[in-house]
Design a protein around this motif. Structure first.
Motif, mmCIF file in Angstrom:
data_model
loop_
_atom_site.group_PDB
_atom_site.id
_atom_site.type_symbol
_atom_site.label_atom_id
_atom_site.label_comp_id
_atom_site.label_asym_id
_atom_site.label_seq_id
_atom_site.Cartn_x
_atom_site.Cartn_y
_atom_site.Cartn_z
ATOM 1 N N ILE A 57 24.403 59.374 15.661
ATOM 2 C CA ILE A 57 25.462 58.368 15.472
ATOM 3 C C ILE A 57 25.827 57.631 16.770
ATOM 4 O O ILE A 57 26.063 56.410 16.743
ATOM 5 N N TYR A 78 34.605 51.178 11.992
ATOM 6 C CA TYR A 78 33.266 51.782 12.139
ATOM 7 C C TYR A 78 33.343 53.033 13.018
ATOM 8 O O TYR A 78 32.832 54.098 12.663
ATOM 9 N N SER A 81 35.521 55.887 11.258
ATOM 10 C CA SER A 81 34.846 56.503 10.111
ATOM 11 C C SER A 81 33.789 57.502 10.564
ATOM 12 O O SER A 81 33.690 58.621 10.034
ATOM 13 N N ASN A 82 32.999 57.095 11.519
ATOM 14 C CA ASN A 82 31.936 57.978 11.995
ATOM 15 C C ASN A 82 32.480 59.162 12.788
ATOM 16 O O ASN A 82 31.900 60.255 12.763
ATOM 17 N N VAL A 85 33.412 61.844 10.276
ATOM 18 C CA VAL A 85 32.201 62.530 9.789
ATOM 19 C C VAL A 85 31.730 63.570 10.797
ATOM 20 O O VAL A 85 31.425 64.715 10.443
ATOM 21 N N TYR A 134 30.420 60.622 21.873
ATOM 22 C CA TYR A 134 30.538 59.499 20.942
ATOM 23 C C TYR A 134 31.449 58.414 21.523
ATOM 24 O O TYR A 134 31.141 57.217 21.449
ATOM 25 N N ILE A 207 33.209 55.145 4.016
ATOM 26 C CA ILE A 207 31.981 55.914 4.110
ATOM 27 C C ILE A 207 30.780 55.005 4.312
ATOM 28 O O ILE A 207 29.718 55.444 4.768
ATOM 29 N N TYR A 209 30.427 52.759 6.538
ATOM 30 C CA TYR A 209 30.124 52.703 7.964
ATOM 31 C C TYR A 209 29.305 53.920 8.379
ATOM 32 O O TYR A 209 28.380 53.823 9.190
ATOM 33 N N ALA A 210 29.663 55.073 7.823
ATOM 34 C CA ALA A 210 28.916 56.290 8.134
ATOM 35 C C ALA A 210 27.484 56.194 7.611
ATOM 36 O O ALA A 210 26.532 56.609 8.280
ATOM 37 N N LYS A 211 27.317 55.643 6.408
ATOM 38 C CA LYS A 211 25.983 55.483 5.848
ATOM 39 C C LYS A 211 25.126 54.569 6.720
ATOM 40 O O LYS A 211 23.941 54.837 6.951
ATOM 41 N N ALA A 213 25.476 54.004 9.941
ATOM 42 C CA ALA A 213 25.149 54.692 11.197
ATOM 43 C C ALA A 213 24.094 55.770 10.972
ATOM 44 O O ALA A 213 23.167 55.927 11.779
ATOM 45 N N LEU A 214 24.223 56.516 9.894
ATOM 46 C CA LEU A 214 23.277 57.597 9.616
ATOM 47 C C LEU A 214 21.884 57.057 9.292
ATOM 48 O O LEU A 214 20.872 57.682 9.620
#
Length: 469
Positions: A57, A78, A81-82, A85, A134, A207, A209-211, A213-214
């Motif tokens: 990430i 962004y 959110s990450n 996670v 991070y 979520i 934003y997490a998707k 980044a992942l």
């Protein structure tokens, strides 16, 4: 911008690593090679878990910031959110390890290092290290180099003061280092939350934003694992095969060479976001060639200095029990030079989102490193680990040159780079632990350094002039 940030990153790296270098006599005066081996081995486990649980990430944040460069609100969402996670994943795993991990630890390790208190404390450090890494990645993405290095410098100073106090004043042994690290990381994290934490709290946490980044970061997880194998697995293998004493000497050698690694990573940090912007704006390749040439010159000069001067300086500074570093430090330094050149070579893959190819190269290099270490460490001990590190990084550089051929669209002066590498490798013949006691050795080294400087000036005078003026 690239020059300024490179100077900031490099200065911070040199100051912290020079500080670590100068503190080695203090640590080794109060810690035996075996005790220092505990620090090195547990630090290797921390270094493995931190990038693994980060899920790529931070790398995604560096690359994807350009998508939010004019949208501060969504950038904050962004980041926030990450961050959620990452914290959920790390805390869940930490609880499982602390509650049920003691049996697995006893089976996986040699048993020389106890599960309590080392593993729970190391796990806590991993969580804080993830958060700090991070946050620093978001600073790097925004090219806020001064903020990022302030975090690094503060953490280093506090860890050194608190850790040495615990070791010297309270005689707690190697656990004192980790106590210092944990307290320092906690303090820095609290300060970051108080001063910039509000930028992560928005009403648009999602979520999605997490998707995003992942999707970018997960292919880099094998890369992170492979990087750990390349940087740290040899420390664990040396400890398990030859014992904590040899592991301690190897870790001191690796720490002495870390100045080279941090210069490599500092220039890479500064260059990566700038490279993305140049590619996006289709800037002609002349500037890229100039920056890369400057990096090659810097790496070469630093490597030569560390090998011909750093070795005798360390021998003078450390107790006799650590004298084995004479055979270990030079190949480790050369390995880090190869690693730096590898990073310069794979930039097109990062920009084109072809991170899977990078992961494959790192996996191949890591596999080679493990195989060579498993075969040679039982025969030759820590010396083998140093040379297999160099061999593995060199193989990665060769693979990178082949895979990225035709993707750079820049006319790099590769022949000049080969000459520089030959000069660096020639430094191995000038290693002398008694340099300052032998007049003839000093004359030979002075001639070699002066000749190398003259060659660098002839080959890269335009690059040097451009970077300075």
């Amino acid at each position: 911008m690239i020059v300024r940030n490179s100077i900031i990153y490099s200065t911070a790296a040199v100051v912290t690593k020079l500080g670590s270098f100068l503190l080695l006599p203090v640590w080794t005066a109060y810690l035996s090679p075996a005790e220092y081996g505990v620090i090195g081995t547990m630090s290797a486990y921390i270094a493995m878990c931190t990038p693994l649980l980060l899920l790529g990430i931070p790398n995604a944040a560096i690359r994807q910031y350009v998508d939010y460069i004019d949208d501060e609100k969504n950038w904050g969402a962004y980041v926030g959110s990450n961050l959620i996670v990452l914290m959920l994943v790390s805390l869940s795993i930490y609880m499982v390890v602390v509650l049920f991990g003691e049996g697995a630890w006893s089976k996986m390790t040699s048993g020389d290092i106890s599960f309590y208190p080392y593993v729970p404390l190391a796990g806590y450090i991993v969580i804080l290290s993830m958060l700090l890494r991070y946050v620093q990645a978001t600073m790097q993405a925004r090219q806020k180099a001064h903020q990022e290095v302030m975090v690094t410098f503060t953490l280093f100073v506090l860890t050194s003061i608190i850790g040495l106090t615990a070791v010297i004043r309270f005689s707690v042994g190697p656990i004192g280092y980790f106590i210092g690290f944990a307290i320092s990381a906690t303090m820095v994290t609290i300060l970051l939350v108080l001063f910039i934490g509000k930028t992560w709290i928005t009403s648009s946490l999602s979520i999605d934003y997490a998707k995003k980044a992942l999707k970018y970061g997960l292919p880099l997880v094998p890369l992170a694992i492979s990087a750990w194998v390349m940087h740290f697995s040899d420390r664990i293998l040396v400890e398990s095969v030859t014992g904590l004493a040899q592991a301690g000497i190897y870790n001191v050698s690796s720490n002495g060479a870390l100045i080279m690694l941090f210069i490599v990573m500092s220039t890479n940090k500064a260059w990566t976001p700038q490279y993305f912007l140049l590619m996006k704006n289709e800037v002609p390749g002349t500037k890229m060639a100039t920056v890369v040439s400057a990096c090659v010159v810097l790496y070469s000069i630093m490597a030569i200095g560390l090998i011909v001067v750093g070795v005798p300086v360390l021998v003078k500074m450390l107790p006799l029990a650590y004298s084995g570093l004479v055979q270990l430090l030079p190949p480790i330094v050369l390995g880090y030079v190869m690693f730096g050149l590898y990073h310069l070579s794979v930039k097109p893959l990062l920009y084109l989102n072809q991170t899977g190819k990078m992961s494959l190269m790192m996996v191949v290099g890591a596999g080679m490193n493990i195989c060579l270490n498993l075969y040679y460490i039982p025969k030759y001990g820590a010396v083998a680990a140093a040379w297999t590190t160099l061999a593995s990084y060199s193989s990665m550089l060769v693979m990178a040159m082949i895979v990225t051929r035709g993707k750079h669209k820049v006319n790099y002066p590769f022949l000049k780079y080969v000459v520089m590498l030959l000069l660096v490798f020639l430094s191995l013949s000038f290693v002398n632990e008694r340099l300052f006691e032998d007049l003839w050795s000093m004359i030979r080294v002075t001639g070699y350094v002066a000749g190398s400087a003259a060659i660098v000036g002839l080959l890269f005078w335009k690059t040097i002039y451009y970077q300075l003026y």
